[in-house]
Design a protein around this motif. Structure first.
Motif: not given
Length: 441
Positions: A31-37, A43-60
């Motif tokens: 699910v998080l990988e799909n969010y990243r895409k 500040g980030f291109r679409k699909g190039a957001v660091p996974m650590s940021l995705i985890h921080k924002q959506y992980g919980r």
């Protein structure tokens, strides 16, 4: 993942669902990988957001959602596999210091279990099944009503004894506003009847409800009040006279008989009485059956003993409705609904033990019978099978109608089963006596 059950007692259990990281990690990562895409973060291109940021924002949020999906699915599968007959829904036990930062989780659910009991339909009881008969007084009254209905109506200026009076009973305090037709013969005492003699349209006659009729139940019909409202009712009511008519009664001849029942079906006064008696007692049988069904239901609730997980159900009721209830409100709600729940359990056991089921053919046949009766009321005595089948098909395409008719079919099956297996005493009564018996008076 592991699921265990602790049996607290015969009616209560606690199920523990243990979920490990292996159970949810792959789903959460996907699910998080799909969010990243698809994530759009400045500040980030679409699909190039660091996974650590995705985890921080959506992980919980994703973790909670995916664990909850696994939890619900596994719990439902477990209940089905174990064939647990539960009441209400599983209640999660709240853990104040629950740690979502851990890798493995443990969740506990309280269960309220259906009791084990037996139903003895053949047990001795005091149930009475009433056979309601149309007595001579009722038949004479019905014949007179028919003669008036098919007779000639003649308008009059003033009321005389025996005239038909149309108007409205009112009493603002009791909310009475009832338009009716009657003759002065309905009143219990002659003094009340005399108040109407000589009156004309537009006049108002005031009477007291106390002792107005020989039977207080008639107040239900003439004042449009409920059973509990008419007993002991002692108020003044006004009657505004709208019309005064007299009837030239129709003759009891073949012409009238043919109008009522079709050509040649009835050819004499004796046959007319037999036909009226037959039709009336057919209607009475439905009322008698309903009382019998109610009485058997009450008897089964009273005499089929079993315990319920009351504490669990009270707790479940606190959160089961649209608005949360206090413990006091939930306790009151449980007491109010307890008999209904008990009968649902009893009925379910009776259905299973006696293999009572509804087939599509049962439903179709019942609906066809209902349609034919309705058509007969509008003068269509012999509709074709094709016409009836077409209406039945349209009715059974409506889910709400299917549900309503299915309940009626099952009620009829239960009634027939009770007639066959429940011990009862049959008692023959007139309709008026039945009304008194029904209300315990």
């Amino acid at each position: 993942m592991n699921i265990t059950r602790e049996q607290v007692d015969a009616l209560n259990a606690v199920v523990t669902v243990a979920i490990t990281k292996d159970d949810y990690k792959q789903k959460v990562d996907k699910v998080l990988e799909n969010y990243r895409k698809t994530a759009s973060i400045p500040g980030f291109r679409k699909g190039a957001v660091p996974m650590s940021l995705i985890h921080k924002q959506y992980g919980r949020a994703v973790l909670l959602e995916e664990v909850n999906k696994i939890l619900q699915a596994s719990l439902n599968d477990y209940l089905a596999k174990e064939k647990l007959d539960i009441l209400g829904n599983p209640l999660p036990k709240i853990t104040e210091d629950f740690d979502w930062d851990a890798d493995d989780y443990s969740f506990e659910f309280e269960l309220g279990l259906a009791p084990q009991f037996s139903v003895d339909l053949s047990a001795k009881n005091k149930i009475v099944k009433y056979k309601i008969v149309a007595d001579d007084a009722m038949l004479d009254e019905q014949i007179e009503r028919i003669q008036k209905q098919y007779g000639k109506l003649i308008s009059k200026e003033k009321i005389e004894e025996g005239d038909d009076i149309s108007g409205t009973f009112t009493n603002e305090e009791k909310g009475i506003d009832s338009t009716v037709n009657f003759t002065t013969a309905i009143f219990k005492d002659k003094k009340t009847a005399k108040k109407f003699i000589g009156k004309k349209a537009g006049d108002v006659v005031t009477v007291s409800t106390k002792g107005l009729f020989d039977d207080d139940h008639k107040l239900m019909d003439f004042l449009k009040l409920g059973h509990d409202d008419v007993h002991g009712l002692d108020v003044e009511i006004d009657f505004l006279i709208d019309e005064v008519n007299t009837s030239e009664k129709a003759e009891l001849n073949q012409e009238l008989f043919d109008k009522l029942f079709g050509e040649g079906v009835v050819t004499s006064l004796e046959q007319l009485k037999e036909k009226i008696k037959e039709d009336a007692e057919l209607q009475f049988a439905t009322q008698s059956d309903q009382k019998f069904l109610n009485d058997v239901t009450e008897s089964l609730i009273e005499n089929t003993k079993f315990d319920l997980p009351e504490a669990f159900l009270t707790k479940w009721l606190q959160s089961a409705g649209q608005a949360p209830l206090s413990i006091e409100e939930a306790e009151a709600e449980f007491k109010k609904s307890e008999n209904g729940l008990r009968y649902q359990l009893i009925e379910s056991k009776v259905l299973v033990e006696n293999n009572l089921q509804i087939t599509f053919e049962d439903l179709k046949a019942y609906t066809s019978e209902v349609i034919r009766k309705q058509m007969a009321q509008f003068g269509q005595m012999n509709p074709t099978d094709a016409d009836v089948d077409g209406i039945v098909a349209r009715v059974l395409s409506n889910k709400d109608e299917v549900k309503r008719l299915s309940e009626q079919v099952m009620s009829e099956k239960m009634l027939n089963l009770f007639k066959e297996k429940v011990k009862f005493k049959e008692k023959e009564v007139t309709y008026q006596d039945f009304i008194k018996e029904m209300y315990g008076e």
